[in-house]
Design an enzyme around this catalytic site. Sequence first.
Site, PDB file in Angstrom:
ATOM      1  N   GLU A   1     -12.954  -0.937   0.222  1.00  0.00           N
ATOM      2  CA  GLU A   1     -14.074  -1.088   1.175  1.00  0.00           C
ATOM      3  C   GLU A   1     -15.269  -1.744   0.499  1.00  0.00           C
ATOM      4  O   GLU A   1     -16.425  -1.358   0.722  1.00  0.00           O
ATOM      5  CB  GLU A   1     -14.477   0.285   1.753  1.00  0.00           C
ATOM      6  CG  GLU A   1     -13.329   1.014   2.420  1.00  0.00           C
ATOM      7  CD  GLU A   1     -13.724   2.354   3.039  1.00  0.00           C
ATOM      8  OE1 GLU A   1     -14.936   2.619   3.200  1.00  0.00           O
ATOM      9  OE2 GLU A   1     -12.815   3.135   3.362  1.00  0.00           O
TER      10      GLU A   1
ATOM     11  N   HIS B   1     -18.360   1.125  -2.385  1.00  0.00           N
ATOM     12  CA  HIS B   1     -19.629   0.831  -1.713  1.00  0.00           C
ATOM     13  C   HIS B   1     -20.731   0.949  -2.773  1.00  0.00           C
ATOM     14  O   HIS B   1     -21.245   2.047  -3.019  1.00  0.00           O
ATOM     15  CB  HIS B   1     -19.882   1.811  -0.570  1.00  0.00           C
ATOM     16  CG  HIS B   1     -18.880   1.733   0.537  1.00  0.00           C
ATOM     17  ND1 HIS B   1     -18.781   0.632   1.355  1.00  0.00           N
ATOM     18  CD2 HIS B   1     -17.926   2.602   0.951  1.00  0.00           C
ATOM     19  CE1 HIS B   1     -17.822   0.834   2.249  1.00  0.00           C
ATOM     20  NE2 HIS B   1     -17.283   2.019   2.018  1.00  0.00           N
TER      21      HIS B   1
ATOM     22  N   GLU C   1     -11.709  10.878   1.472  1.00  0.00           N
ATOM     23  CA  GLU C   1     -12.976  11.546   1.132  1.00  0.00           C
ATOM     24  C   GLU C   1     -12.891  13.070   1.070  1.00  0.00           C
ATOM     25  O   GLU C   1     -13.698  13.771   1.673  1.00  0.00           O
ATOM     26  CB  GLU C   1     -14.064  11.122   2.136  1.00  0.00           C
ATOM     27  CG  GLU C   1     -14.290   9.625   2.151  1.00  0.00           C
ATOM     28  CD  GLU C   1     -15.412   9.190   3.088  1.00  0.00           C
ATOM     29  OE1 GLU C   1     -15.869   9.995   3.913  1.00  0.00           O
ATOM     30  OE2 GLU C   1     -15.830   8.017   2.989  1.00  0.00           O
TER      31      GLU C   1
ATOM     32  N   ASN D   1      -7.923   7.906  -0.673  1.00  0.00           N
ATOM     33  CA  ASN D   1      -9.049   6.969  -0.663  1.00  0.00           C
ATOM     34  C   ASN D   1     -10.366   7.743  -0.755  1.00  0.00           C
ATOM     35  O   ASN D   1     -10.540   8.776  -0.081  1.00  0.00           O
ATOM     36  CB  ASN D   1      -8.996   6.194   0.669  1.00  0.00           C
ATOM     37  CG  ASN D   1      -9.901   4.982   0.728  1.00  0.00           C
ATOM     38  OD1 ASN D   1      -9.828   4.105  -0.130  1.00  0.00           O
ATOM     39  ND2 ASN D   1     -10.748   4.925   1.747  1.00  0.00           N
TER      40      ASN D   1
ATOM     41  N   ASP E   1     -18.430  -3.404  -0.750  1.00  0.00           N
ATOM     42  CA  ASP E   1     -19.689  -4.068  -0.402  1.00  0.00           C
ATOM     43  C   ASP E   1     -20.691  -3.732  -1.498  1.00  0.00           C
ATOM     44  O   ASP E   1     -20.590  -2.688  -2.146  1.00  0.00           O
ATOM     45  CB  ASP E   1     -20.206  -3.745   1.010  1.00  0.00           C
ATOM     46  CG  ASP E   1     -20.261  -2.277   1.356  1.00  0.00           C
ATOM     47  OD1 ASP E   1     -20.383  -1.428   0.443  1.00  0.00           O
ATOM     48  OD2 ASP E   1     -20.205  -1.963   2.557  1.00  0.00           O
TER      49      ASP E   1
HETATM   50  C1  XIL Z   1     -17.682   3.250   8.615  1.00  0.00           C
HETATM   51  C2  XIL Z   1     -17.717   2.082   9.597  1.00  0.00           C
HETATM   52  O1  XIL Z   1     -17.951   0.902   8.855  1.00  0.00           O
HETATM   53  C3  XIL Z   1     -18.801   2.294  10.623  1.00  0.00           C
HETATM   54  O2  XIL Z   1     -18.702   1.308  11.644  1.00  0.00           O
HETATM   55  C4  XIL Z   1     -18.682   3.688  11.258  1.00  0.00           C
HETATM   56  O3  XIL Z   1     -19.788   3.896  12.100  1.00  0.00           O
HETATM   57  C5  XIL Z   1     -18.628   4.758  10.195  1.00  0.00           C
HETATM   58  O4  XIL Z   1     -17.569   4.482   9.302  1.00  0.00           O
HETATM   59  N1  XIL Z   1     -15.997   5.235   4.249  1.00  0.00           N
HETATM   60  C6  XIL Z   1     -14.898   4.982   5.027  1.00  0.00           C
HETATM   61  C7  XIL Z   1     -15.040   4.104   6.216  1.00  0.00           C
HETATM   62  O5  XIL Z   1     -13.793   5.373   4.694  1.00  0.00           O
HETATM   63  O6  XIL Z   1     -14.185   4.482   7.260  1.00  0.00           O
HETATM   64  C8  XIL Z   1     -16.470   4.079   6.718  1.00  0.00           C
HETATM   65  O7  XIL Z   1     -16.565   3.112   7.758  1.00  0.00           O
HETATM   66  C9  XIL Z   1     -17.432   3.764   5.586  1.00  0.00           C
HETATM   67  C10 XIL Z   1     -17.345   4.813   4.525  1.00  0.00           C
END
Ligand code: XIL
Length: 299
Positions: free
Chosen positions: A235, A206, A127, A169, A237
């Site tokens: 990741e 996401h 990020e 990432n 969802d």
């Molecule tokens: C999130 C986790 O799912 C949560 O449990 C935590 O509180 C915050 O982080 N991007 C990422 C992940 O790279 O590490 C994050 O995970 C979600 C967004």
Amino acid sequence: ESTLGAAAAQSGRYFGVAIAANRLSDSTYATIAAREFNSVTAENEMKIDATQPQRGQFNFTAADRVYNWAVQNGKEVRGHTLAWHSQQPGWMQSLSGSALRQAMIDHINGVMSHYKGKIAQWDVVNEAFADGSSGARRDSNLERTGSDWIEVAFRTARAADPSAKLCYNDYNVENWTWAKTQAMYRMVRDFKQRGVPIDCVGFQSHFNSGSPYNSNFRTTLQNFAALGVDVAITELDIQGASPSTYAAVVNDCLAVSRCLGVTVWGVRDSDSWRSEHTPLLFYNNGSKKPAYTAVLDAL
Ligand code: XIL
């Protein structure tokens, strides 16, 4: 095939899941995770605050619980994540300049040496780009150490564990038309041209009403792969868990030979960091949602 992991393996890919160590004692959770997936990412346990809570004192207790569970259940592991502006321990948040730069290097070396030879892919940097139309780097304590911090992180990581694939990432980089996507593309192209060691790009994926799935995601994956890096959906969802959108994301990965696999960010909706979005593949009682069937059929 009858599980997501076995179905993905038919094309040489994996289907992974984010695992939280403190949920592994829930037998419904652990049963689904063991059965369905063949790759694991620690949801929080390998992050900086978890692995180096005090400067120079590494703690792999929770990380190893996830790692050992994964290996004992025959899964590969994605490492997440080594250099990030978020979930930094307090001591790191208070550093700047050359002290912070050295702390980043020491952290990468400390974590990667603990897992040397054991991790399929590491998210070395997470990020680093800003949202919106600027195409700029995100302001952070790491960025303020000098914009070469990302390539320093990758060179450090390559030396620490030459066997791991090294990934960059990020989120909101799935839509090819977005400035953030273009900025990440220019960075990866520059790294490949100059020999900075980068092997893969992770697209968090996401998807929600503010950053919805767009069918040009396949173009994005193809264009990054054409730079000579692997790509992965790291990741996933989807707010509302539309079966057709889940199938489209899987088909986008399958369409790109350099797409290594797909990871969903949790097991049941109740395990999700955005549980109010009901974004995952399993209901809270552990039964399969329509999106599960759509994914299995697409694989
Ligand atoms: C999130 C986790 O799912 C949560 O449990 C935590 O509180 C915050 O982080 N991007 C990422 C992940 O790279 O590490 C994050 O995970 C979600 C967004």
